[in-house]
Scaffold this motif. Structure first.
Motif, PDB file in Angstrom:
ATOM      1  N   GLY A 177      -2.998  26.907  12.678  1.00 10.18           N
ATOM      2  CA  GLY A 177      -4.255  26.256  12.334  1.00 10.18           C
ATOM      3  C   GLY A 177      -5.474  27.084  12.701  1.00 10.18           C
ATOM      4  O   GLY A 177      -6.415  27.204  11.911  1.00 10.18           O
ATOM      5  N   LEU A 178      -5.478  27.688  13.898  1.00  9.95           N
ATOM      6  CA  LEU A 178      -6.650  28.454  14.341  1.00  9.95           C
ATOM      7  C   LEU A 178      -6.917  29.680  13.470  1.00  9.95           C
ATOM      8  O   LEU A 178      -8.069  29.902  13.056  1.00  9.95           O
ATOM      9  CB  LEU A 178      -6.495  28.852  15.811  1.00  9.95           C
ATOM     10  CG  LEU A 178      -7.662  29.649  16.404  1.00  9.95           C
ATOM     11  CD1 LEU A 178      -8.963  28.871  16.284  1.00  9.95           C
ATOM     12  CD2 LEU A 178      -7.379  30.014  17.863  1.00  9.95           C
ATOM     13  N   PRO A 179      -5.908  30.520  13.158  1.00  2.82           N
ATOM     14  CA  PRO A 179      -6.187  31.649  12.262  1.00  2.82           C
ATOM     15  C   PRO A 179      -6.706  31.201  10.889  1.00  2.82           C
ATOM     16  O   PRO A 179      -7.600  31.836  10.335  1.00  2.82           O
ATOM     17  CB  PRO A 179      -4.828  32.344  12.142  1.00  2.82           C
ATOM     18  CG  PRO A 179      -4.096  31.972  13.377  1.00  2.82           C
ATOM     19  CD  PRO A 179      -4.532  30.579  13.683  1.00  2.82           C
ATOM     20  N   ILE A 180      -6.150  30.120  10.349  1.00  6.46           N
ATOM     21  CA  ILE A 180      -6.636  29.608   9.067  1.00  6.46           C
ATOM     22  C   ILE A 180      -8.081  29.156   9.196  1.00  6.46           C
ATOM     23  O   ILE A 180      -8.910  29.381   8.302  1.00  6.46           O
ATOM     24  CB  ILE A 180      -5.738  28.450   8.573  1.00  6.46           C
ATOM     25  CG1 ILE A 180      -4.335  28.976   8.236  1.00  6.46           C
ATOM     26  CG2 ILE A 180      -6.341  27.768   7.345  1.00  6.46           C
ATOM     27  CD1 ILE A 180      -3.320  27.876   7.945  1.00  6.46           C
ATOM     28  N   LEU A 181      -8.415  28.530  10.336  1.00  3.59           N
ATOM     29  CA  LEU A 181      -9.789  28.098  10.580  1.00  3.59           C
ATOM     30  C   LEU A 181     -10.746  29.281  10.579  1.00  3.59           C
ATOM     31  O   LEU A 181     -11.809  29.243   9.942  1.00  3.59           O
ATOM     32  CB  LEU A 181      -9.855  27.351  11.912  1.00  3.59           C
ATOM     33  CG  LEU A 181     -11.247  26.895  12.380  1.00  3.59           C
ATOM     34  CD1 LEU A 181     -11.817  25.850  11.427  1.00  3.59           C
ATOM     35  CD2 LEU A 181     -11.173  26.333  13.791  1.00  3.59           C
ATOM     36  N   LEU A 182     -10.378  30.364  11.251  1.00  4.91           N
ATOM     37  CA  LEU A 182     -11.247  31.541  11.323  1.00  4.91           C
ATOM     38  C   LEU A 182     -11.424  32.194   9.947  1.00  4.91           C
ATOM     39  O   LEU A 182     -12.532  32.599   9.576  1.00  4.91           O
ATOM     40  CB  LEU A 182     -10.661  32.549  12.311  1.00  4.91           C
ATOM     41  CG  LEU A 182     -10.636  32.114  13.784  1.00  4.91           C
ATOM     42  CD1 LEU A 182      -9.921  33.150  14.641  1.00  4.91           C
ATOM     43  CD2 LEU A 182     -12.048  31.870  14.304  1.00  4.91           C
ATOM     44  N   LEU A 183     -10.338  32.285   9.186  1.00  2.57           N
ATOM     45  CA  LEU A 183     -10.438  32.858   7.841  1.00  2.57           C
ATOM     46  C   LEU A 183     -11.302  31.981   6.935  1.00  2.57           C
ATOM     47  O   LEU A 183     -12.133  32.475   6.167  1.00  2.57           O
ATOM     48  CB  LEU A 183      -9.042  33.022   7.236  1.00  2.57           C
ATOM     49  CG  LEU A 183      -8.152  34.110   7.846  1.00  2.57           C
ATOM     50  CD1 LEU A 183      -6.736  33.994   7.317  1.00  2.57           C
ATOM     51  CD2 LEU A 183      -8.715  35.495   7.539  1.00  2.57           C
ATOM     52  N   GLY A 184     -11.080  30.657   7.018  1.00  5.16           N
ATOM     53  CA  GLY A 184     -11.864  29.743   6.194  1.00  5.16           C
ATOM     54  C   GLY A 184     -13.348  29.812   6.495  1.00  5.16           C
ATOM     55  O   GLY A 184     -14.180  29.777   5.578  1.00  5.16           O
ATOM     56  N   LEU A 185     -13.702  29.906   7.774  1.00  4.01           N
ATOM     57  CA  LEU A 185     -15.114  30.016   8.150  1.00  4.01           C
ATOM     58  C   LEU A 185     -15.747  31.258   7.541  1.00  4.01           C
ATOM     59  O   LEU A 185     -16.867  31.214   7.016  1.00  4.01           O
ATOM     60  CB  LEU A 185     -15.251  30.050   9.674  1.00  4.01           C
ATOM     61  CG  LEU A 185     -15.143  28.714  10.405  1.00  4.01           C
ATOM     62  CD1 LEU A 185     -15.107  28.938  11.911  1.00  4.01           C
ATOM     63  CD2 LEU A 185     -16.305  27.792  10.024  1.00  4.01           C
ATOM     64  N   GLN A 186     -15.021  32.388   7.591  1.00  6.60           N
ATOM     65  CA  GLN A 186     -15.575  33.619   7.033  1.00  6.60           C
ATOM     66  C   GLN A 186     -15.731  33.521   5.521  1.00  6.60           C
ATOM     67  O   GLN A 186     -16.737  33.983   4.962  1.00  6.60           O
ATOM     68  CB  GLN A 186     -14.681  34.799   7.411  1.00  6.60           C
ATOM     69  CG  GLN A 186     -14.712  35.125   8.897  1.00  6.60           C
ATOM     70  CD  GLN A 186     -13.898  36.349   9.246  1.00  6.60           C
ATOM     71  OE1 GLN A 186     -13.995  37.393   8.596  1.00  6.60           O
ATOM     72  NE2 GLN A 186     -13.080  36.233  10.275  1.00  6.60           N
TER      73      GLN A 186
END
Length: 219
Positions: free
Chosen positions: A78-87
């Motif tokens: 979830g966290l890596p997906i969150l960081l990619l989505g934010l960018q």
């Protein structure tokens, strides 16, 4: 995945993954080319980000959402997906991965398996997915994909029955469209993700309501 190898975000594109190879190439062939040209038994997310350039967001979302379909793994990814989505939501064209995330790696054999006959479903989808210009394949569409990926990540981080599978599946379809710059598939993915997020949100609200009712009953 593990953090066993250093980040190579500054590394040049592998020789076999040139821009002309990238343009319109099937996902499975791109995956096979990266696996064949990156040295070592494991390939880091940083290497994939460098090798896939403007397709890195779609590829990394795809790689992270596939295991997120499993309830036990959804929180981890979830966290890596969150960081990619934010960018993506903020309009970046290529991802900048934090060092701890860029070092995460997967086995070369697992990556090749994704491009082999063991992933026949991917081949069937690829026969339909192809570069198609349109609004969803524009920078504005990328922003929508990014913010939806953020919501998907939040649902994955807050696990519960029905909160991971439907949103992650929609995100996988979005990612396939982003990798191939396919306006139609991205549009389908956005619709599926929105529906999956609605289902996940409803399940979370039901759990909160049941928990509140249970607390009131006990007290």
């Amino acid at each position: 995945m593990d953090g066993s190898r250093p980040s190579v975000l500054s590394a040049p594109l592998p020789a076999a993954v040139t821009p002309e190879h990238q343009a319109g190439a099937p996902i499975s062939r791109l995956v096979a080319e990266v696996a064949a040209t990156c040295p070592g038994e494991r390939i880091t997310l940083g290497e994939m980000a460098a090798a896939f350039d403007d397709r890195a967001f779609g590829l990394l979302l795809l790689m992270l959402c596939l295991p997120a379909l499993l309830p036990a793994a959804s929180v981890v990814f979830g966290l890596p997906i969150l960081l990619l989505g934010l960018q993506m939501g903020l309009g970046r064209r290529t991802p900048t991965l934090p060092d701890f995330m860029a070092r995460q790696s997967m086995k070369r054999t697992d990556l090749l398996r994704l491009a082999s006959g063991s992933s026949r479903w991917l081949g069937r989808i690829e026969r339909y997915v192809r570069p198609r210009p349109g609004w969803f394949a524009s920078r504005a569409g990328d922003r929508i994909v990014g913010w939806l990926a953020v919501y998907v990540a939040l649902l994955l981080i807050l696990p519960g029955p029905g909160t991971n599978g439907p949103p992650a599946f929609g995100c996988i379809v979005m990612a396939l469209g982003v990798v191939e710059h396919d306006n139609k598939v991205i549009g389908w993915g956005i619709a599926l993700t929105a529906l999956g997020c609605a289902i996940g949100t409803a399940m979370l609200l039901c759990m909160v309501w049941l928990g509140w009712q249970g607390l009131n009953y006990v007290l």
